[in-house]
Design a protein around this motif. Structure first.
Motif, short mmCIF file in Angstrom:
data_model
loop_
_atom_site.label_atom_id
_atom_site.label_comp_id
_atom_site.label_asym_id
_atom_site.label_seq_id
_atom_site.Cartn_x
_atom_site.Cartn_y
_atom_site.Cartn_z
N ASP A 197 0.87 -1.04 0.01
CA ASP A 197 0.03 0.07 -0.06
C ASP A 197 0.86 1.22 -0.01
O ASP A 197 1.88 1.13 0.62
N PRO A 198 0.49 2.37 -0.69
CA PRO A 198 -0.91 2.33 -1.34
C PRO A 198 -0.66 2.09 -2.83
O PRO A 198 0.33 2.06 -3.40
N ARG B 76 -7.77 7.12 -8.38
CA ARG B 76 -8.28 6.55 -7.56
C ARG B 76 -7.49 5.58 -6.53
O ARG B 76 -6.72 4.61 -7.12
N ARG B 77 -7.72 5.66 -5.49
CA ARG B 77 -6.51 4.55 -4.57
C ARG B 77 -7.42 3.17 -4.23
O ARG B 77 -8.61 3.17 -3.56
N LEU B 78 -6.80 2.08 -4.44
CA LEU B 78 -7.26 1.01 -4.04
C LEU B 78 -7.31 0.61 -2.85
O LEU B 78 -6.66 1.28 -1.88
N PRO B 79 -8.31 -0.39 -2.25
CA PRO B 79 -8.21 -0.91 -0.97
C PRO B 79 -6.96 -1.22 -0.39
O PRO B 79 -6.13 -1.79 -1.22
N THR B 80 -6.73 -0.89 1.01
CA THR B 80 -5.53 -1.49 1.59
C THR B 80 -5.91 -2.68 2.22
O THR B 80 -6.90 -3.28 2.37
N SER B 81 -4.75 -3.37 2.54
CA SER B 81 -4.95 -4.81 3.10
C SER B 81 -4.19 -5.18 4.39
O SER B 81 -4.45 -5.85 4.99
N GLY B 82 -3.28 -4.37 4.67
CA GLY B 82 -2.50 -4.52 6.02
C GLY B 82 -1.58 -5.78 6.26
O GLY B 82 -1.09 -6.15 7.02
N GLU B 83 -1.49 -6.41 4.75
CA GLU B 83 -0.47 -7.63 4.80
C GLU B 83 0.90 -7.25 4.80
O GLU B 83 1.21 -6.08 4.16
N THR B 84 1.77 -7.94 5.53
CA THR B 84 3.11 -7.80 5.46
C THR B 84 3.78 -8.40 4.10
O THR B 84 3.31 -9.61 4.03
N VAL B 85 4.42 -7.84 3.33
CA VAL B 85 5.05 -8.38 2.30
C VAL B 85 6.57 -8.28 2.51
O VAL B 85 7.24 -7.54 2.93
N MET B 86 7.12 -9.39 1.85
CA MET B 86 8.66 -9.51 1.62
C MET B 86 9.46 -8.95 0.56
O MET B 86 10.46 -8.44 0.55
N GLY B 87 8.41 -8.85 -0.54
CA GLY B 87 8.82 -8.14 -1.85
C GLY B 87 8.21 -8.82 -2.89
O GLY B 87 7.29 -9.53 -2.82
N GLY B 88 8.71 -8.31 -4.00
CA GLY B 88 8.25 -9.07 -5.24
C GLY B 88 6.94 -8.64 -5.74
O GLY B 88 6.12 -9.69 -6.46
N HIS B 89 6.43 -7.52 -5.25
CA HIS B 89 5.21 -6.93 -5.45
C HIS B 89 4.95 -6.37 -6.87
O HIS B 89 5.76 -5.50 -7.29
#
Length: 224
Positions: A17-18, A30-43
């Motif tokens: 996010d965002p 337009r901003r897409l929904p947030t998730s709160g998920e923790t990510v290591m990378g590769g997004h």
């Protein structure tokens, strides 16, 4: 960053996010929904259009803290992301930037043994994997000839050791995926040559890869 029908979908490689979908002409966004998920990378996030509903959908993939590659989808105007099921073997692939073409979002993905195209049908929300033919990423360094029968020499700097065949493995970052001349195209390139492979097929289930063209690149020094 993904593009679709003149819209841009922009996010970060390292955080979820965002994410914004914007029209660079009207400057609306337009901003897409947030998730709160923790990510290591590769997004990586792509944008596609579903003609059956008139909706735009964003599809993203990332590696979570457990080291698993996840795929999620959301439609513009909704308030959350939905997790999608994919085969277990797909989690080992490194995914590059997406390309929207012919109703689907496509990624070039690299694994330990091969490169593939991962495709997502935006309307039916189905995945499929398109395998490269054996000679994609394997380049024959033997002598070639152009249309005038002139010899096309192998790339400079290649010295066979007497035991290895005259082939070289193309590194994953030298294989590009893009829309070119209305086709989804795989491009192999080096400093001195380029090959194109086109993804063909009139239906999502029938997509395959065929050889396009080979060309020698000529570089000219621009006078100052």
């Amino acid at each position: 960053m993904g593009t679709c029908r003149k819209l841009l979908c922009v996010g970060s490689y390292s955080v979820l996010d965002p994410i914004f979908v914007c029209n660079p002409i009207t400057r609306e966004y337009r901003r897409l929904p947030t998730s709160g998920e923790t990510v290591m990378g590769g997004h990586q996030v792509g944008l596609g259009f579903d003609p059956s509903t008139g909706q735009y959908k964003a599809l993203r993939t990332y590696v979570n803290v457990e080291g698993q590659r996840c795929f999620e989808v959301t439609a513009l105007g909704t308030s959350s992301w939905r997790r999608l099921d994919v085969p277990d073997g797909w989690q080992a692939y490194f995914v590059y930037e997406p390309v929207y073409w012919s109703g689907a979002i496509h990624w070039k993905a690299s694994g330990k043994e091969r490169d593939v195209i991962i495709s997502f049908d935006v309307c039916h929300e189905k995945f499929r994997m398109i395998s490269f033919t054996e000679d994609v990423g394997q380049f024959d360094l033997g002598v070639r000839h152009d249309n005038n029968r002139q010899s096309l020499l192998p790339p400079q700097g290649f010295v066979p050791d007497g035991n290895a065949g005259l082939t070289t493995r193309i590194e994953p970052n030298e294989l590009g995926l893009l829309e070119f001349r209305g086709c989804l195209t795989v491009v192999e390139h080096d400093n001195e040559w380029m090959r194109e492979w086109e993804v063909t097929g009139d239906k999502f289930e029938n997509l395959s890869i065929r050889f396009g063209i080979f060309m020698i690149l000529t570089w000219y020094e621009i006078p100052t």
